[in-house]
Structures are given as structure tokens and as C-alpha cells.
Write a protein that holds these residues in place. Structure first.
Motif, short mmCIF file in Angstrom:
data_model
loop_
_atom_site.label_atom_id
_atom_site.label_comp_id
_atom_site.label_asym_id
_atom_site.label_seq_id
_atom_site.Cartn_x
_atom_site.Cartn_y
_atom_site.Cartn_z
N GLN A 193 -10.47 1.85 -7.37
CA GLN A 193 -10.04 3.20 -7.76
C GLN A 193 -8.66 3.50 -7.22
N PHE A 196 -5.91 1.41 -9.05
CA PHE A 196 -5.55 1.88 -10.39
C PHE A 196 -4.84 3.24 -10.33
N TYR A 197 -5.19 4.07 -9.33
CA TYR A 197 -4.47 5.33 -9.15
C TYR A 197 -3.00 5.06 -8.82
N TRP A 199 -1.32 2.22 -9.28
CA TRP A 199 -0.68 1.50 -10.38
C TRP A 199 -0.22 2.48 -11.46
N SER A 200 -1.09 3.43 -11.81
CA SER A 200 -0.75 4.42 -12.84
C SER A 200 0.41 5.30 -12.40
N ALA A 201 0.42 5.66 -11.12
CA ALA A 201 1.47 6.53 -10.61
C ALA A 201 2.83 5.82 -10.57
N GLU A 203 3.80 3.40 -12.77
CA GLU A 203 4.27 2.99 -14.10
C GLU A 203 5.23 4.02 -14.70
#
Length: 203
Positions: A193, A196-197, A199-201, A203
Motif C-alpha cells: 500500500q 503504490f501510494y 509511486w503514484s505521488a 508519477e
């Protein structure tokens, strides 16, 4: 949601402990070391609970709660004494990781299930690693996810108290064995979790 988000609301309960440690001249680093000592004793008690007498699980649970409480007090004491520093933060986090490792190691050694212990400790360490690695790449430190450290200590403590009266095996595992399964599964899920949090931030 994790218990870490409620840290600001417990500050008023910390005052007597902070003032007490301050009066006796205890430094925040000293409290951090004391907290780690509680974790080492908890690991020993968990080991004895599995190998000698389940009543040791009660002592282990109390020591885990003490470790968690002192882990909150050390930061508050640093702010009270106005000595908060990156070095102190580093020491605190290193000792927290070692505390996690020795407690889980004590549980696993007590029931003789080192594979489960390995899965649990890697899940716990990766959860903490991802929280701080997010900060290292320019984000805020991440405390969220399914289970943070405060939640983990609370669950370990509660299971420790229950493991004395509930000392049988269920599905081939003692209650503390199922605790290791929980820590392994939820620890790795929480780490993912946080990954991915971050990684998304980024990108």
C-alpha cells in the motif's frame, strides 16, 4: 486507518511521564534505549511463554505496551527539552526496527516456527522501510496503510494477554502462531500500500 494518526491527541496524557523523566535528568535517547530494553525483555518473555509456561505471555504483553508507550514519550521529551534532532530521530527509528525484530524473533523462537517468523519480520520491516523511503525521495513520511507500528504493538499486546488463557492450538498453530501469520500477511500488504501510494505521488 492506523493508531499513529491519534498521536497528537494523547499528548496531554504524556505530560506526567515527560516531566518525570525530565526531573530525573533522563535524555530522550535514554528513553529510546529504555524502550528498546522493554522490547528485549518482551522477546524473552514470549520465548518463555512458548517454551516454559504460557503465563509468561502476560508479562510479554505488558512489556510490549511499555515499549510502545515509551516510544511516544521519547519524542515528547525531546520537544520538552528542546533537543529534537535528526540524530535522535535516527536512533529512535533504528532502535524501533531492532525492537520489532527481537519481539517477533522471540515469538517465533518460542513456538519454534522460524519460517513464519521470517515472513512476519520481513513484512514488518518492509512496512517501516516504505514509510521512511517515501520521505527519502521527497515525500512526507508515510504512516498510513492497513497496520502501522502503533496498531501492530497494540495487536501484539492484546494477543499476548489472550495467549495465556487461550493456550491450545487451532488449525495446527498456537494463538501466537496465528499472530505471526497476521503480521506476515498484513505487513506485506501494508508495505505494498505504501509503495503504490508513493509511486503514484511521484508519477
Amino acid at each position: 486507518m492506523t493508531l499513529d494518526k491519534f498521536r497528537p491527541y494523547v499528548s496531554r496524557f504524556l505530560d506526567p511521564f515527560v516531566k518525570g523523566f525530565d526531573r530525573v535528568g533522563m535524555s530522550p535517547d535514554g528513553v529510546s534505549l529504555l524502550a528498546f530494553g522493554m522490547a528485549v525483555l518482551a522477546a524473552g518473555a514470549f520465548f518463555l511463554g512458548g517454551r516454559a509456561d504460557p503465563v509468561w505471555y502476560v508479562a510479554a504483553a505488558a512489556l510490549v505496551f511499555l515499549n510502545g508507550w515509551l516510544d511516544v514519550v521519547d519524542g515528547a521529551l525531546a520537544r520538552e527539552q528542546e533537543v529534537a534532532s535528526p540524530a535522535g530521530d535516527l536512533l529512535d527509528h533504528v532502535l524501533d526496527r531492532y525492537a520489532d525484530i527481537v519481539v517477533i524473533g522471540g515469538i517465533a523462537a518460542g513456538i519454534g516456527d522460524y519460517f513464519l517468523g521470517f515472513l512476519a519480520v520481513t513484512g514488518v520491516v518492509m512496512t517501516s522501510y516504505l514509510g521512511t523511503q517515501a520521505q527519502a525521495v521527497g515525500l512526507d513520511r508515510v504512516y498510513g496503510g492497513l497496520v502501522g507500528r502503533a496498531d501492530r504493538l497494540a495487536i501484539i499486546g492484546v494477543v499476548g494477554f489472550l495467549a495465556y488463557p487461550i493456550s491450545g492450538t487451532y488449525g495446527g498453530l498456537a494463538l501466537v502462531g496465528w499472530l505471526l501469520v497476521f503480521l506476515a500477511v498484513v505487513g506485506h500488504l501494508t508495505a505494498l500500500q505504501r509503495f503504490f501510494y508513493a509511486w503514484s505521488a511521484l508519477e
